[in-house]
Design a protein around this motif. Structure first.
Motif, short mmCIF file in Angstrom:
data_model
loop_
_atom_site.label_atom_id
_atom_site.label_comp_id
_atom_site.label_asym_id
_atom_site.label_seq_id
_atom_site.Cartn_x
_atom_site.Cartn_y
_atom_site.Cartn_z
N UNK A 5 30.40 -21.05 -17.34
CA UNK A 5 29.16 -19.82 -17.70
C UNK A 5 28.47 -20.17 -19.16
N UNK A 6 27.33 -19.65 -19.05
CA UNK A 6 26.46 -19.86 -20.25
C UNK A 6 25.17 -19.56 -20.26
N UNK A 35 19.28 -22.04 -6.81
CA UNK A 35 18.33 -21.13 -6.40
C UNK A 35 18.84 -20.66 -5.13
N UNK A 36 19.60 -21.25 -4.20
CA UNK A 36 20.33 -20.43 -3.08
C UNK A 36 21.12 -19.19 -3.21
N UNK A 37 22.04 -19.70 -4.44
CA UNK A 37 22.97 -18.51 -4.83
C UNK A 37 22.56 -17.71 -5.83
N UNK A 38 21.20 -17.74 -6.36
CA UNK A 38 20.53 -16.71 -7.03
C UNK A 38 21.35 -16.92 -8.77
N UNK A 39 21.82 -18.07 -8.84
CA UNK A 39 22.88 -18.08 -10.17
C UNK A 39 21.93 -18.92 -11.25
N UNK A 40 20.71 -18.97 -11.16
CA UNK A 40 19.99 -19.86 -12.04
C UNK A 40 19.95 -19.22 -13.38
N UNK A 41 20.37 -20.02 -14.52
CA UNK A 41 20.51 -19.48 -15.60
C UNK A 41 21.85 -18.75 -16.11
N UNK A 42 22.67 -18.86 -15.08
CA UNK A 42 23.89 -18.16 -15.54
C UNK A 42 25.04 -19.49 -15.68
N UNK A 43 24.80 -20.54 -15.79
CA UNK A 43 25.87 -21.72 -15.94
C UNK A 43 25.14 -22.80 -16.91
N UNK A 44 26.15 -23.20 -17.80
CA UNK A 44 25.58 -24.49 -18.30
C UNK A 44 26.33 -25.68 -17.63
N UNK A 45 25.53 -26.68 -17.47
CA UNK A 45 25.85 -27.76 -16.32
C UNK A 45 25.61 -29.10 -17.27
#
Length: 112
Positions: A5-6, A35-45
């Motif tokens: 998470x980040x 994009x599919x899980x609508x989690x863009x911007x929530x994780x540092x990868x």
């Protein structure tokens, strides 16, 4: 691949996603699970890829990211599976056969 998470930082081989993949199409392929899980911007990868070409690497990142998100949150499993993001592409290079110059190619036939 490291995911935590980040703030939404996406790093591929110590470069940003936009620097590593020049075309928007490859960037979209690599980030499709977000994009599919609508989690863009929530994780540092952070991803390290090698071998193959740019298209294969973006597909490999997509598959690894989908599996990592599936492990992180079980509720996303059905969404990722519905978009075929958890299925591996099992196509491989066909092996070269003996008595031939390649997998399917034959030596030129000479009648005389």
């Amino acid at each position: 691949m490291y995911i935590q998470p980040g703030s939404g930082e996406f790093v591929v081989n110590k470069r940003s996603l936009e620097d590593y993949f020049c075309t928007k199409a490859h960037q979209n392929v690599a980030s499709l699970p977000l994009d599919v899980t609508e989690s863009e911007g929530q994780f540092d990868i952070k991803v390290t890829v090698r071998g193959g070409g740019i298209t294969g690497q973006s597909g490999a990142i997509q598959h690894a990211l989908a599996r990592a998100l599936d492990d992180h949150n079980e509720e996303w499993h059905d969404v990722l599976k519905a978009h075929d993001l958890l299925t591996r592409d099992d196509r491989m290079v066909e092996r070269k056969k003996y008595g031939q110059p390649g997998a399917r190619k034959k030596f030129q036939f000479s009648k005389r």
